[in-house]
Each structure stands twice: as structure tokens, then as C-alpha cells.
Design an enzyme around this catalytic site. Structure first.
Site, PDB file in Angstrom:
ATOM      1  N   ASP A 159      -0.925   2.580 -10.313  1.00 15.71           N
ATOM      2  CA  ASP A 159      -1.568   1.562 -11.198  1.00 15.71           C
ATOM      3  C   ASP A 159      -1.594   2.088 -12.858  1.00 15.71           C
ATOM      4  O   ASP A 159      -2.667   1.810 -13.470  1.00 15.71           O
ATOM      5  CB  ASP A 159      -3.034   1.641 -10.797  1.00 15.71           C
ATOM      6  CG  ASP A 159      -3.266   0.937  -9.256  1.00 15.71           C
ATOM      7  OD1 ASP A 159      -2.351   0.222  -8.930  1.00 15.71           O
ATOM      8  OD2 ASP A 159      -3.880   1.733  -8.455  1.00 15.71           O
ATOM      9  N   ASN A 180       2.966  -5.264 -10.528  1.00 10.81           N
ATOM     10  CA  ASN A 180       1.873  -5.046  -9.576  1.00 10.81           C
ATOM     11  C   ASN A 180       0.583  -5.813 -10.038  1.00 10.81           C
ATOM     12  O   ASN A 180       0.470  -6.147 -11.184  1.00 10.81           O
ATOM     13  CB  ASN A 180       1.454  -3.704  -9.387  1.00 10.81           C
ATOM     14  CG  ASN A 180       0.576  -3.299  -8.317  1.00 10.81           C
ATOM     15  OD1 ASN A 180       0.398  -3.788  -7.050  1.00 10.81           O
ATOM     16  ND2 ASN A 180      -0.332  -2.232  -8.793  1.00 10.81           N
ATOM     17  N   HIS A 212      -3.834  -5.327  -9.994  1.00 12.72           N
ATOM     18  CA  HIS A 212      -4.860  -4.439  -9.364  1.00 12.72           C
ATOM     19  C   HIS A 212      -6.129  -5.041  -9.657  1.00 12.72           C
ATOM     20  O   HIS A 212      -6.610  -5.692 -10.660  1.00 12.72           O
ATOM     21  CB  HIS A 212      -4.456  -3.037  -9.958  1.00 12.72           C
ATOM     22  CG  HIS A 212      -5.551  -1.898  -9.719  1.00 12.72           C
ATOM     23  ND1 HIS A 212      -5.320  -1.410  -8.673  1.00 12.72           N
ATOM     24  CD2 HIS A 212      -6.684  -1.365 -10.330  1.00 12.72           C
ATOM     25  CE1 HIS A 212      -6.468  -0.660  -8.473  1.00 12.72           C
ATOM     26  NE2 HIS A 212      -7.045  -0.521  -9.455  1.00 12.72           N
ATOM     27  N   MET A 233       0.745  -1.264  -0.024  1.00 19.77           N
ATOM     28  CA  MET A 233       0.085  -0.020   0.065  1.00 19.77           C
ATOM     29  C   MET A 233       0.812   1.156  -0.103  1.00 19.77           C
ATOM     30  O   MET A 233       0.390   2.234   0.423  1.00 19.77           O
ATOM     31  CB  MET A 233      -0.767   0.092   1.160  1.00 19.77           C
ATOM     32  CG  MET A 233      -1.904  -1.147   1.232  1.00 19.77           C
ATOM     33  SD  MET A 233      -2.844  -1.255  -0.423  1.00 19.77           S
ATOM     34  CE  MET A 233      -4.123   0.042  -0.089  1.00 19.77           C
TER      35      MET A 233
HETATM   36  C1  GRF Z   1      -5.595  -7.601  -3.935  1.00 18.78           C
HETATM   37  O1  GRF Z   1      -6.970  -7.288  -4.343  1.00 18.78           O
HETATM   38  C2  GRF Z   1      -4.629  -6.565  -4.986  1.00 18.78           C
HETATM   39  O2  GRF Z   1      -5.157  -6.749  -6.494  1.00 18.78           O
HETATM   40  C3  GRF Z   1      -4.572  -5.223  -4.409  1.00 18.78           C
HETATM   41  O3  GRF Z   1      -4.644  -5.273  -2.914  1.00 18.78           O
HETATM   42  C4  GRF Z   1      -5.394  -6.720  -2.614  1.00 18.78           C
HETATM   43  C5  GRF Z   1      -4.213  -7.494  -1.957  1.00 18.78           C
HETATM   44  O4  GRF Z   1      -4.777  -8.702  -1.411  1.00 18.78           O
HETATM   45  N1  GRF Z   1      -3.541  -4.580  -5.168  1.00 18.78           N
HETATM   46  P1  GRF Z   1      -3.691  -9.857  -0.676  1.00 18.78           P
HETATM   47  O5  GRF Z   1      -3.166  -9.113   0.206  1.00 18.78           O
HETATM   48  O6  GRF Z   1      -3.016 -10.264  -1.890  1.00 18.78           O
HETATM   49  O7  GRF Z   1      -4.749 -10.867  -0.127  1.00 18.78           O
END
Ligand code: GRF
Length: 197
Positions: A146, A108, A110, A91
Site C-alpha cells: 500500500d 491498487n 485501498h 490479497m
Molecule cells: C476494497 O475495499 C479495496 O479497497 C480493498 O479491498 C476491497 C475489495 O472490495 N483493497 P471488492 O472485492 O472490490 O468489492
């Protein structure tokens, strides 16, 4: 043997999908050399430890600035000498200097069909727009949020009655397929080129 690093901030289900794919040989000739999180109690980091993988917490709170924090993340990653860095629910925005350290080698994932709905709450925004399909995108990271060239996308249907939660869960299943597949694609391209350490 290709070296993968994963950055995460939370649940870590994409990290686990990648680790499962490495373990089962669906991502062949690879190993995970570092799992790094800016959140010390992230579930993904605990799962990495349970798997016996090198897991590192680098919390933002321990540093005087965003730049100092990122420098430490970079240092930890550089020690692991990854060929590919996979953001999996990480994040934090990476600085141009960080991105430039592994050009084209930071991925990445998304939960939308980019370029639609970059940023936060893409599932909710797809529902609010009345879209009939959504999905996920694995892309190479550039200096934007993104943005960056798409490696692959997977589509999912939006069903009548979907909520943000049901749609997010369906997209997440697609993510777990998409990320290992995308990693294989990118690794195959790297095969002819020497790794840059
Ligand atoms: C996922 O939906 C990904 O696409 C986004 O953040 C979420 C992470 O989920 N960037 P996790 O921690 O991999 O379960």
C-alpha cells in the site's frame, strides 16, 4: 484500444465498477482482457464469467511455493498483454519482479487516505483513532504494501455513530467512483507512449 487486466480475491465490486465504466464508455477505448483470481470461487470471478470476460482462477494451493504461484499468475497475465493491471481486492503481495514487469502500470485501491493506515482493517483503525474523515486511495504499486505514488484520493466524512461496516460501505461507494477515474488518468498519460508488451 487499451487493454485492462484485473486481479481480485473476493467480492469484486471494484472490478464490477471498472467493467461498468468500460461498458458505458466512461473508460473509453478500453477492454478488459483478463480477470485473474487466486480464489477459484471468488464472487468477482463468477461475475466476470457472467459478463463473458476471460476469467482465470490460479489457486495458491495448486503450487509448491508462493513464487511458483506468482509465476503462473504472471504467465496468464502476460498472455493477455495488458497495458494496465488493476488490483481490486487482490490479497497477495506482489514480488519486486512482478511489479517490475509493468512499471507504473499496476494500480491498487485501498480504503484509507494513504499514507494513513496501510495494510489490514484501515476503516477500523480510522474509527479507533477518532478521525473525522477517511476515504480511498488509488495508487501505483511499488515494492511496498500500500505504498507507491498516489493517482487520486476521494474523501468521505466519518459520521458520529459510524461502525466499521457503515464506514466501509461509504468508502466503497467512493472507491467505485475513484477507480475508473484513476484508470482514465493513467491511460491518458500512456496515450503518448507506445504500449510495452
Ligand atoms: C476494497 O475495499 C479495496 O479497497 C480493498 O479491498 C476491497 C475489495 O472490495 N483493497 P471488492 O472485492 O472490490 O468489492
Amino acid at each position: 484500444m487499451r487493454r485492462l487486466a484485473v486481479l481480485l480475491s473476493g467480492r469484486g465490486s471494484n472490478f464490477e465498477a471498472i467493467a461498468d465504466a468500460v461498458d458505458s464508455g466512461r473508460i473509453p477505448d478500453a477492454r478488459i482482457v483478463a480477470v485473474v483470481s487466486d480464489v477459484a470461487d471468488a464472487r468477482g470471478l463468477a461475475r466476470a464469467r457472467e459478463r463473458g470476460l476471460p476469467a482465470f482462477a490460479v489457486e495458491r494451493g495448486g503450487f509448491e511455493s508462493r513464487a511458483a504461484h506468482e509465476r503462473e499468475v504472471l504467465r496468464v497475465l502476460e498472455e493477455a498483454r495488458p497495458d494496465l493491471v488493476c488490483l481490486a481486492g487482490y490479497m497477495r503481495i506482489l514480488s519486486p519482479g512482478f511489479v517490475g514487469r509493468w512499471p507504473g502500470r499496476i494500480l491498487n485501491i485501498h480504503p484509507s487516505l494513504l499514507p494513513r493506515y496501510p495494510g489490514l482493517a484501515p476503516q477500523r483503525r480510522a474509527l479507533e483513532a477518532g478521525d473525522t474523515e477517511s476515504g480511498c486511495t488509488v495508487h501505483r504499486v511499488d515494492e511496498g504494501t500500500d505504498t507507491g505514488p498516489t493517482v487520486l484520493q476521494k474523501r468521505v466524512r466519518i459520521e458520529p455513530g459510524d461502525t466499521e461496516e457503515t464506514l466501509a460501505a461509504r468508502i466503497l461507494e467512493a472507491e467505485h467512483e475513484a477507480y475508473p477515474e484513476a484508470i482514465n488518468r493513467v491511460l491518458a498519460e500512456l496515450d503518448d507512449r507506445p504500449a510495452v508488451h
